[in-house]
Design a protein around this motif. Structure first.
Motif, short mmCIF file in Angstrom:
data_model
loop_
_atom_site.label_atom_id
_atom_site.label_comp_id
_atom_site.label_asym_id
_atom_site.label_seq_id
_atom_site.Cartn_x
_atom_site.Cartn_y
_atom_site.Cartn_z
N GLN A 1 22.84 -80.46 -70.13
CA GLN A 1 22.50 -81.74 -69.51
C GLN A 1 23.47 -82.81 -70.03
OE1 GLN A 1 18.26 -82.08 -69.80
NE2 GLN A 1 18.22 -83.92 -68.51
N VAL A 2 23.72 -83.82 -69.20
CA VAL A 2 24.62 -84.92 -69.59
C VAL A 2 23.84 -86.23 -69.53
CG1 VAL A 2 26.69 -86.24 -68.99
CG2 VAL A 2 26.68 -83.76 -68.71
N ALA A 3 23.96 -87.04 -70.57
CA ALA A 3 23.25 -88.32 -70.58
C ALA A 3 24.11 -89.42 -71.22
CB ALA A 3 21.93 -88.19 -71.33
N ALA B 1 32.31 -85.55 -70.03
CA ALA B 1 30.99 -85.01 -70.34
C ALA B 1 30.58 -83.95 -69.32
CB ALA B 1 29.96 -86.13 -70.38
N VAL B 2 30.82 -84.25 -68.05
CA VAL B 2 30.43 -83.31 -66.99
C VAL B 2 31.28 -82.03 -67.09
CG1 VAL B 2 30.36 -82.97 -64.48
CG2 VAL B 2 29.55 -85.11 -65.47
N ALA B 3 32.56 -82.18 -67.40
CA ALA B 3 33.43 -81.01 -67.53
C ALA B 3 33.01 -80.15 -68.72
CB ALA B 3 34.89 -81.46 -67.69
N LEU C 1 26.59 -86.19 -74.66
CA LEU C 1 26.44 -87.63 -74.56
C LEU C 1 27.82 -88.29 -74.43
CD1 LEU C 1 23.80 -88.37 -77.35
CD2 LEU C 1 23.44 -88.39 -74.88
N THR C 2 27.89 -89.27 -73.53
CA THR C 2 29.08 -90.11 -73.41
C THR C 2 28.95 -91.25 -74.43
OG1 THR C 2 27.99 -91.63 -71.91
CG2 THR C 2 29.10 -89.73 -70.91
#
Ligand SMILES: [Mn+2]
Length: 355
Positions: free
Chosen positions: A64-66, A48-50, A35-36
């Motif tokens: 997963q990123v949210a 977050a993606v990295a 989570l960001t």
């Protein structure tokens, strides 16, 4: 280079040690969620993606990123779209599906993220000063002393020998660039080092599309109103943006107004979905915007955070229209009081007698 802000014990370890601890913790888990912070900025999204990529490739966890809130600023919308970042709004997430939770660019107890209160993050990676009050013990807490969280994630990528593709390289590069305002604000040696390492890997055409995005007409309408309402005091400029179409517009306007030559402080505030968003900038390096905004808002609920020169807060707005305006007035009164300008009436930014 400024003073050292507190780091967590893991934040003091060499990156290879941090990486092996991180992977050890993640191995054996099945599905992870990163989570960001809410209304995420590029630094938060890139990080977050990295992190998701590292845990997927090196620990075999499906990731997963949210994010909570919305992505509203034109640069940030372009950032996600142009770089095709795999991020989802929090409404699409079923928390029961995951056995690993990570937060980036924020911390467990800051309150500006979508992790439900009954869950504890397994992993926190952040560059904001360590928040120790009411600290829930997080198994892996890397609070670094850098200008951007993207810098920390770039270090992990390098230690993990993962080569970012052009999209992720551009994302991390822009994350560092935006958070440090082109390597000027709160910049440390690792920021410069990561920035230079990423530069040959980025896609400059994509970067340009992010930095010079198309904007809707309401962007100009909001800016126009914000400047029209801005008031100048001896050491500050303050503007009430009323309703905003996106919370991050408050930060953008505070940032822009901070360039006013006479102002040490700039404060912009506006409401979005029954929350009052405040954004504060200070150009004097001896001042602490993060501490000031916490002092102003901590007894009003919501959340606040930031570094030396930039900070933000969000406060729940409730009650009648009068009660809501009274709350706004109270926050501004406290701000002026803490700057010693409570007796000043202020001059409209656009009035002719402001030199
Ligand atoms: Mn950041």
């Amino acid at each position: 280079m400024g003073h050292e802000s507190p780091r967590s014990p893991i934040g003091r370890l060499p990156v290879r040690k941090k990486l092996s601890r991180l992977l050890k913790l993640a191995r054996g888990k099945t599905r992870g969620l990163v989570l960001t912070h809410d209304n995420p900025d590029p630094d938060s999204l890139a990080s977050a993606v990295a992190l998701a990529l590292i845990l997927e490739r090196k620990a075999g966890v499906s990731m997963q990123v949210a994010y909570g809130g919305i992505i509203g600023r034109a640069e940030n919308i372009a950032f996600v779209r142009v770089l095709k970042l795999p991020v989802e709004p929090i409404s699409k997430i079923v928390f029961d599906d995951f056995d690993l939770f990570a937060l980036v660019d924020t911390q467990q107890n800051v309150g500006n993220h979508a992790l439900p209160i009954h869950l504890t993050a397994d992993v926190v990676i952040d560059h904001h000063p360590l928040r120790e009050e009411n600290q829930v013990p997080v198994p892996f807490s890397d609070i670094g002393n850098t200008g951007a969280t993207s810098t920390l994630l770039t270090q992990y990528m390098r230690a993990a020998r993962l080569e970012p593709g052009p999209e992720l390289a551009t994302a991390l590069y822009y994350g560092i660039k935006a958070d440090t305002r082109d390597l000027e604000r709160q910049t440390r040696n690792p920021d410069v080092d990561s920035y230079l390492w990423l530069f040959p890997k980025i896609d400059r055409e994509l970067l340009s599309k992010i930095e010079h995005p198309d904007v809707p007409a309401r962007y100009f309408q909001l800016y126009h109103a914000a400047i029209e309402r801005a008031k100048v005091y001896s050491s500050a400029v303050i503007t009430d943006m009323s309703e905003v179409y996106s919370p991050d517009m408050v930060a953008e306007v505070a940032e822009r107004l901070s360039f006013l030559d006479t102002a040490v402080w700039s404060l912009a505030y506006g409401s979005y979905r029954s929350q009052l968003y405040l954004s504060l900038r200070v150009s004097d390096r001896r001042m602490k915007a993060g501490k000031l905004i916490r002092d102003l808002t901590q007894d009003l609920g919501g959340s606040a955070g930031g570094h030396g020169s930039m900070a933000g807060a969000r406060i729940p707005l409730y009650g009648t229209k009068q009660q809501r305006s009274a709350l706004k007035r109270e926050v501004v009164r406290r701000f002026k009081e803490s700057l010693g300008i409570e007796a000043e009436r202020g001059t409209a930014l656009l009035s002719s007698d402001v030199s």
